[in-house]
Scaffold this motif. Structure first.
Motif, PDB file in Angstrom:
ATOM      1  N   PRO B  39    -122.823 -58.562 -20.105  1.00 58.74           N
ATOM      2  CA  PRO B  39    -122.190 -57.805 -21.199  1.00 58.74           C
ATOM      3  C   PRO B  39    -123.175 -57.562 -22.347  1.00 58.74           C
ATOM      4  O   PRO B  39    -123.158 -58.270 -23.366  1.00 58.74           O
ATOM      5  CB  PRO B  39    -121.054 -58.737 -21.637  1.00 58.74           C
ATOM      6  N   ASP B  40    -124.001 -56.549 -22.212  1.00 61.51           N
ATOM      7  CA  ASP B  40    -125.063 -56.337 -23.202  1.00 61.51           C
ATOM      8  C   ASP B  40    -124.500 -56.024 -24.585  1.00 61.51           C
ATOM      9  O   ASP B  40    -125.132 -56.313 -25.602  1.00 61.51           O
ATOM     10  CB  ASP B  40    -125.991 -55.207 -22.735  1.00 61.51           C
ATOM     11  N   GLU B  41    -123.288 -55.433 -24.615  1.00 66.41           N
ATOM     12  CA  GLU B  41    -122.711 -55.097 -25.921  1.00 66.41           C
ATOM     13  C   GLU B  41    -122.457 -56.357 -26.748  1.00 66.41           C
ATOM     14  O   GLU B  41    -122.541 -56.328 -27.981  1.00 66.41           O
ATOM     15  CB  GLU B  41    -121.420 -54.273 -25.765  1.00 66.41           C
ATOM     16  N   ILE B  42    -122.172 -57.459 -26.084  1.00 67.88           N
ATOM     17  CA  ILE B  42    -121.932 -58.719 -26.807  1.00 67.88           C
ATOM     18  C   ILE B  42    -123.242 -59.234 -27.404  1.00 67.88           C
ATOM     19  O   ILE B  42    -123.284 -59.723 -28.534  1.00 67.88           O
ATOM     20  CB  ILE B  42    -121.306 -59.767 -25.849  1.00 67.88           C
ATOM     21  N   ARG B  43    -124.329 -59.090 -26.654  1.00 67.45           N
ATOM     22  CA  ARG B  43    -125.646 -59.502 -27.193  1.00 67.45           C
ATOM     23  C   ARG B  43    -125.939 -58.710 -28.474  1.00 67.45           C
ATOM     24  O   ARG B  43    -126.352 -59.279 -29.487  1.00 67.45           O
ATOM     25  CB  ARG B  43    -126.737 -59.240 -26.148  1.00 67.45           C
ATOM     26  N   LYS B  44    -125.708 -57.405 -28.412  1.00 67.68           N
ATOM     27  CA  LYS B  44    -126.030 -56.552 -29.563  1.00 67.68           C
ATOM     28  C   LYS B  44    -125.154 -56.881 -30.768  1.00 67.68           C
ATOM     29  O   LYS B  44    -125.634 -56.959 -31.903  1.00 67.68           O
ATOM     30  CB  LYS B  44    -125.876 -55.077 -29.169  1.00 67.68           C
ATOM     31  N   LYS B  45    -123.865 -57.108 -30.517  1.00 69.31           N
ATOM     32  CA  LYS B  45    -122.952 -57.431 -31.628  1.00 69.31           C
ATOM     33  C   LYS B  45    -123.302 -58.776 -32.256  1.00 69.31           C
ATOM     34  O   LYS B  45    -123.223 -58.942 -33.471  1.00 69.31           O
ATOM     35  CB  LYS B  45    -121.508 -57.468 -31.120  1.00 69.31           C
ATOM     36  N   THR B  46    -123.673 -59.725 -31.398  1.00 74.25           N
ATOM     37  CA  THR B  46    -124.042 -61.051 -31.903  1.00 74.25           C
ATOM     38  C   THR B  46    -125.253 -60.949 -32.827  1.00 74.25           C
ATOM     39  O   THR B  46    -125.306 -61.572 -33.890  1.00 74.25           O
ATOM     40  CB  THR B  46    -124.361 -61.995 -30.718  1.00 74.25           C
ATOM     41  N   LEU B  47    -126.211 -60.138 -32.395  1.00 73.88           N
ATOM     42  CA  LEU B  47    -127.420 -59.940 -33.212  1.00 73.88           C
ATOM     43  C   LEU B  47    -127.088 -59.227 -34.528  1.00 73.88           C
ATOM     44  O   LEU B  47    -127.540 -59.622 -35.597  1.00 73.88           O
ATOM     45  CB  LEU B  47    -128.428 -59.089 -32.438  1.00 73.88           C
ATOM     46  N   CYS B  68    -118.808 -70.677 -26.226  1.00 72.04           N
ATOM     47  CA  CYS B  68    -118.413 -71.131 -24.891  1.00 72.04           C
ATOM     48  C   CYS B  68    -116.977 -71.647 -24.881  1.00 72.04           C
ATOM     49  O   CYS B  68    -116.315 -71.624 -23.844  1.00 72.04           O
ATOM     50  CB  CYS B  68    -119.366 -72.213 -24.383  1.00 72.04           C
ATOM     51  N   ARG B  69    -116.528 -72.087 -26.020  1.00 75.70           N
ATOM     52  CA  ARG B  69    -115.135 -72.548 -26.135  1.00 75.70           C
ATOM     53  C   ARG B  69    -114.168 -71.392 -25.839  1.00 75.70           C
ATOM     54  O   ARG B  69    -113.131 -71.570 -25.224  1.00 75.70           O
ATOM     55  CB  ARG B  69    -114.922 -73.066 -27.558  1.00 75.70           C
ATOM     56  N   VAL B  70    -114.529 -70.199 -26.260  1.00 73.73           N
ATOM     57  CA  VAL B  70    -113.666 -69.034 -26.026  1.00 73.73           C
ATOM     58  C   VAL B  70    -113.897 -68.477 -24.618  1.00 73.73           C
ATOM     59  O   VAL B  70    -112.953 -68.253 -23.867  1.00 73.73           O
ATOM     60  CB  VAL B  70    -113.911 -67.949 -27.096  1.00 73.73           C
ATOM     61  N   ASP B  71    -115.138 -68.274 -24.255  1.00 71.46           N
ATOM     62  CA  ASP B  71    -115.451 -67.874 -22.874  1.00 71.46           C
ATOM     63  C   ASP B  71    -116.899 -68.234 -22.544  1.00 71.46           C
ATOM     64  O   ASP B  71    -117.830 -67.695 -23.152  1.00 71.46           O
ATOM     65  CB  ASP B  71    -115.254 -66.371 -22.658  1.00 71.46           C
ATOM     66  N   PRO B  72    -117.104 -69.121 -21.577  1.00 73.46           N
ATOM     67  CA  PRO B  72    -118.469 -69.573 -21.270  1.00 73.46           C
ATOM     68  C   PRO B  72    -119.386 -68.449 -20.774  1.00 73.46           C
ATOM     69  O   PRO B  72    -120.562 -68.394 -21.161  1.00 73.46           O
ATOM     70  CB  PRO B  72    -118.267 -70.625 -20.186  1.00 73.46           C
ATOM     71  N   GLY B  73    -118.860 -67.572 -19.935  1.00 70.93           N
ATOM     72  CA  GLY B  73    -119.705 -66.496 -19.400  1.00 70.93           C
ATOM     73  C   GLY B  73    -120.237 -65.612 -20.508  1.00 70.93           C
ATOM     74  O   GLY B  73    -121.441 -65.329 -20.593  1.00 70.93           O
ATOM     75  N   LEU B  74    -119.337 -65.180 -21.391  1.00 74.43           N
ATOM     76  CA  LEU B  74    -119.753 -64.319 -22.497  1.00 74.43           C
ATOM     77  C   LEU B  74    -120.562 -65.115 -23.525  1.00 74.43           C
ATOM     78  O   LEU B  74    -121.533 -64.606 -24.093  1.00 74.43           O
ATOM     79  CB  LEU B  74    -118.531 -63.679 -23.168  1.00 74.43           C
ATOM     80  N   GLY B  75    -120.146 -66.336 -23.765  1.00 72.97           N
ATOM     81  CA  GLY B  75    -120.840 -67.171 -24.760  1.00 72.97           C
ATOM     82  C   GLY B  75    -122.289 -67.420 -24.376  1.00 72.97           C
ATOM     83  O   GLY B  75    -123.196 -67.320 -25.213  1.00 72.97           O
ATOM     84  N   ILE B  76    -122.498 -67.727 -23.113  1.00 72.65           N
ATOM     85  CA  ILE B  76    -123.880 -67.979 -22.665  1.00 72.65           C
ATOM     86  C   ILE B  76    -124.660 -66.665 -22.664  1.00 72.65           C
ATOM     87  O   ILE B  76    -125.817 -66.619 -23.094  1.00 72.65           O
ATOM     88  CB  ILE B  76    -123.896 -68.669 -21.288  1.00 72.65           C
ATOM     89  N   SER B  77    -124.003 -65.593 -22.239  1.00 73.01           N
ATOM     90  CA  SER B  77    -124.685 -64.286 -22.238  1.00 73.01           C
ATOM     91  C   SER B  77    -125.152 -63.898 -23.641  1.00 73.01           C
ATOM     92  O   SER B  77    -126.219 -63.297 -23.805  1.00 73.01           O
ATOM     93  CB  SER B  77    -123.742 -63.197 -21.711  1.00 73.01           C
ATOM     94  N   ALA B  78    -124.351 -64.236 -24.638  1.00 72.64           N
ATOM     95  CA  ALA B  78    -124.693 -63.854 -26.017  1.00 72.64           C
ATOM     96  C   ALA B  78    -125.855 -64.677 -26.562  1.00 72.64           C
ATOM     97  O   ALA B  78    -126.595 -64.220 -27.432  1.00 72.64           O
ATOM     98  CB  ALA B  78    -123.474 -64.031 -26.920  1.00 72.64           C
ATOM     99  N   THR B  79    -126.024 -65.900 -26.061  1.00 69.10           N
ATOM    100  CA  THR B  79    -127.004 -66.798 -26.665  1.00 69.10           C
ATOM    101  C   THR B  79    -128.238 -67.032 -25.792  1.00 69.10           C
ATOM    102  O   THR B  79    -129.163 -67.731 -26.212  1.00 69.10           O
ATOM    103  CB  THR B  79    -126.340 -68.163 -26.963  1.00 69.10           C
ATOM    104  N   VAL B  80    -128.263 -66.427 -24.610  1.00 71.09           N
ATOM    105  CA  VAL B  80    -129.354 -66.726 -23.686  1.00 71.09           C
ATOM    106  C   VAL B  80    -130.489 -65.674 -23.649  1.00 71.09           C
ATOM    107  O   VAL B  80    -131.489 -65.890 -22.973  1.00 71.09           O
ATOM    108  CB  VAL B  80    -128.783 -66.979 -22.256  1.00 71.09           C
ATOM    109  N   PRO B  81    -130.375 -64.561 -24.377  1.00 69.53           N
ATOM    110  CA  PRO B  81    -131.482 -63.583 -24.311  1.00 69.53           C
ATOM    111  C   PRO B  81    -132.799 -64.132 -24.837  1.00 69.53           C
ATOM    112  O   PRO B  81    -133.844 -63.532 -24.644  1.00 69.53           O
ATOM    113  CB  PRO B  81    -130.999 -62.428 -25.202  1.00 69.53           C
ATOM    114  N   TYR B  82    -132.723 -65.290 -25.491  1.00 74.43           N
ATOM    115  CA  TYR B  82    -133.912 -65.897 -26.110  1.00 74.43           C
ATOM    116  C   TYR B  82    -134.391 -67.092 -25.298  1.00 74.43           C
ATOM    117  O   TYR B  82    -135.164 -67.910 -25.788  1.00 74.43           O
ATOM    118  CB  TYR B  82    -133.564 -66.348 -27.533  1.00 74.43           C
TER     119      TYR B  82
END
Lengths: 331, 374
Positions: B39-47, B68-82
């Motif tokens: 979900p690249d849109e989540i990465r962009k919004k997080t940034l 990750c408490r809300v959703d691990p898949g999205l949570g990790i996707s948002a924080t793992v680009p680094y």
């Protein structure tokens, strides 16, 4: 294990190895193919426990449990299909005297699904009904005030990818109240309780399938220049799990028939299946997380089947009442 | 001793939680899981909202947990680009930091870490990928497995062998870290699909066939790669503890909401299920305190690998325990809701960044050496 059960174990092992092993991943992805359904019918596995006068094979408990055990070793979805048809659908119809539908099912003309709903803990709660193998007709357990009904017409599915039993296209459905009542809730509870031995056979079969894979993998997989099996925590844990499994199998394939032992075995084997499959996956490391290695399906199915076939409160209350000889564990 | 988060961090935690509840829509979480799509849109919004700040590890840890408490898949996707950035931050040259890290921090690139190899798993020092020096470049051959961001990352911080070990018993000698770009000739990747969980995250196999890497892409000193990666694992294991605690807390939230709802409908909820809820809650608290302890050592430049391994090992087992127990408490309700996804997502915590067995090896070795954190 008596000779007849041994023969059945071997026959079904060969059937499963020849017809299911090579397509077990395809079953998880796409469902049980029609030609396998046809082979299951040809083999007489649907109607296995029905008396011969109703067109069944009239198998005893041990032989039937051997079938479920061997199928669950390879594909818990296929094992549940056979269990669901024999132990839930056909038993209900037999009790309700619906011979017309029985003949449709054992001849393979019609396939039924089930919506076990309120019979399960956490049942109907406004999010739709869990439906297993949805078809144009479904046995619905417990709607309309707890009655067992037969619904006709394909239900509206919510297209949710289920945790387990993916081979049966398990889904969430919106069911219309257009059913025909065939049994009372009490009748269905009795049928459910009769299924304890058979539930245990599936829990133990899938545990064996997972442990076989883990034993094979830990023999060949090397880390730090040694096979995984050479490490104490791996070898000891696998040995403990295999020991538990063999002890459980001795009970499953004994001559004992009483419902208390069946309930005890189901209670213990339900928990055991979760623990065994978890270790089996863990010892595969990252590869276990991928469906291609065939072990993660056992892990998913163990937990899924625990939610469907084992009711941690209701079943334990039944067990407690049998142990104490009176109502217990209700506060 | 104060067990509460400082006010600033607590405010930040609330901000991240609000973001995750608002943006991690159930349809997106379900779609990403079903399609195994990042979900690249989540990465962009997080940034855009400034919610991931790798210069502040406390904030990073809290963001990971809350997402990750809300959703691990999205949570990790948002924080793992680094993923792997710390290796460059700590050991990369100014040139490498400027060329690569600034692009990632600006949201213009995604990075990954290439360590694990097919058949390698926990045995990092046994890796086979080879880098041969030719003139002013390295020629890299080999493959990497289970690489997060494998088909979406622009470059990878990669561990390779640059020389044979000087002693067969010291296989960790002769390893180095290179920055390998996706667009280097000879680089290829295969998306690994059919994962049990964290399916929104991107996982791949990398294939390196005579890939030419300029010598200035060497990170730090040649031959020190193993140490850099172990140092990184000491950091990333704290973040995996945060992922795990997020999952465990998420399972607790859902199980608890279910039981409250049952009681409000007049359904009987006995002590058996309430005790299970209490067990999850206790383990979540214990895991979080252990993670804070590991983080306080690490983020104050006094890393303690034994405490870090305890934190990661215990938190990951708690995630798995919490999700499985929540499934038991909720019965078929759990099968019909996103709790089943949490259950599938939880298992990898006990496997990646060091399996539970590896964490126990680290802990027991340090205990036997007499390093008991006295």
């Amino acid at each position: 294990m008596n000779e007849q059960t041994e023969m059945m174990m071997e026959n079904i092992r060969q059937f499963a190895e020849s017809n299911i092993s090579s397509i077990s991943l395809k079953i998880e992805r796409e469902g049980i193919p029609d030609d396998l359904y046809a082979k299951i019918i040809q083999q007489g596995l649907i109607g296995a426990t029905l008396p011969p006068e109703l067109g069944g094979a009239g198998l005893d408990r041990n032989s039937y449990d051997a079938i479920l055990f061997q199928l669950a070793r390879i594909s818990p979805s296929v094992a549940f299909h056979v269990f669901m048809n024999n132990s839930l659908i056909l038993r209900s119809l037999e009790k309700a005297g619906r011979m017309d539908i029985i003949s449709e099912i054992i001849s393979g003309k019609e396939r039924y699904g089930i919506a076990p709903g309120p019979l399960m803990e956490g049942g109907e709660d406004g999010e739709g009904s869990l439906i297993i193998e949805p078809g144009s007709r479904n046995i619905v357990i417990g709607r309309n005030g707890g009655k067992v009904t037969v619904l006709t017409g394909m239900p509206r599915l919510l297209d949710k990818k289920p945790l387990g039993l993916r081979g049966l296209k398990t889904d969430i459905a919106i069911l219309e109240d257009n059913g025909e009542q065939i049994l009372s809730r009490e009748d269905m509870e009795a049928i459910w309780e009769d299924g304890s031995w058979h539930s245990a056979a599936i829990f133990l079969g899938l545990a064996e399938g997972a442990l076989e894979k883990a034993i094979e993998y830990t023999k060949v997989r090397k880390t730090f220049n040694f096979s995984l099996k050479d490490y104490e925590p791996v070898a000891f844990r696998m040995s403990e799990l295999k020991s538990e499994l063999e002890i459980f199998k001795n009970t499953l394939f004994s001559d004992v028939e009483d419902s208390l032992t069946g309930m005890m075995l189901k209670t213990l084997s339900a928990e055991f299946s979760r623990r065994a499959t978890k270790y089996a996956l863990q010892f595969h490391g990252g590869y276990g997380y991928l469906e291609d290695f065939g072990v993660e399906k056992f892990y998913r199915d163990a937990v899924s089947l625990n939610s469907i076939m084992f009711r941690p409160i209701t079943d334990k209350r039944v067990l407690a009442a049998k142990i104490y000889g009176e109502k217990s564990g209700f506060l | 001793m104060d067990f509460d988060l400082p006010e600033e961090l607590d405010e930040y935690r609330k901000k991240v939680r609000e973001f995750a509840i608002r943006e991690f829509r159930p349809e997106l979480a379900e779609k990403s899981d079903r399609d195994e799509s990042y979900p690249d849109e989540i990465r962009k919004k997080t940034l855009k909202e400034g919610l991931v700040d790798f210069s502040n590890p406390w904030k990073t840890m809290i963001a990971i947990e809350e997402m990750c408490r809300v959703d691990p898949g999205l949570g990790i996707s948002a924080t793992v680009p680094y993923f792997g950035a710390e290796v460059l931050m700590l050991h990369g040259s100014d040139y490498l930091r400027e060329k690569y890290l600034s692009r990632v921090a600006g949201g213009n690139a995604i990075m990954g870490l290439g360590v694990t190899e097919p058949g390698g798993g926990s045995d990092v020092a046994g890796l086979k990928t080879n880098a041969r020096k030719e003139g002013n470049k390295y020629i890299v051959n080999g493959s990497k497995m289970f690489i997060t961001n494998g088909t979406i990352a622009d470059f990878f911080v990669m561990l390779v062998r640059t020389s044979p070990p000087d002693d067969p018993k010291k296989r960790h000698h002769g390893l180095s870290v290179l920055v390998v770009e996706r667009n280097f000739k000879g680089f290829d990747s295969n998306h690994l699909t059919g994962k049990l969980g964290v399916r929104a995250t991107n996982t791949a196999e990398l294939i390196l066939n005579n890939v030419e890497v300029p010598e200035e892409n060497l990170v730090g000193e040649e031959g020190k790669g193993f140490y850099y990666i172990m140092e990184f694992f000491n950091i990333s294991r704290v973040f995996v503890a945060a992922q795990s605690i997020g999952i465990a807390q998420g399972a607790l939230d859902r199980a608890s909401a279910y039981l409250i709802s049952e009681e409000s409908k007049g359904h009987f909820v006995g002590e058996e299920r309430k005790f299970k809820l209490a067990e999850i809650a206790t383990r979540v608290e214990a895991s979080r305190l252990l993670m804070y302890k590991a983080a306080s050592y690490l983020f104050n430049y006094r890393p303690n690998p034994m405490i870090t391994s305890m934190a990661k090992g215990y938190a990951s087992e708690t995630a798995s325990f919490a999700a499985e127990t929540a499934m038991e408490i909720t019965g078929s309700h759990g099968l019909k809701t996103d709790l089943e996804r949490l259950f599938r997502d939880s298992k990898i915590m006990e496997i990646w960044e060091g399996t539970s067995e590896v964490e126990k090896i680290v802990i027991s070795r340090m205990m036997m050496k007499g390093d008991k954190n006295e």
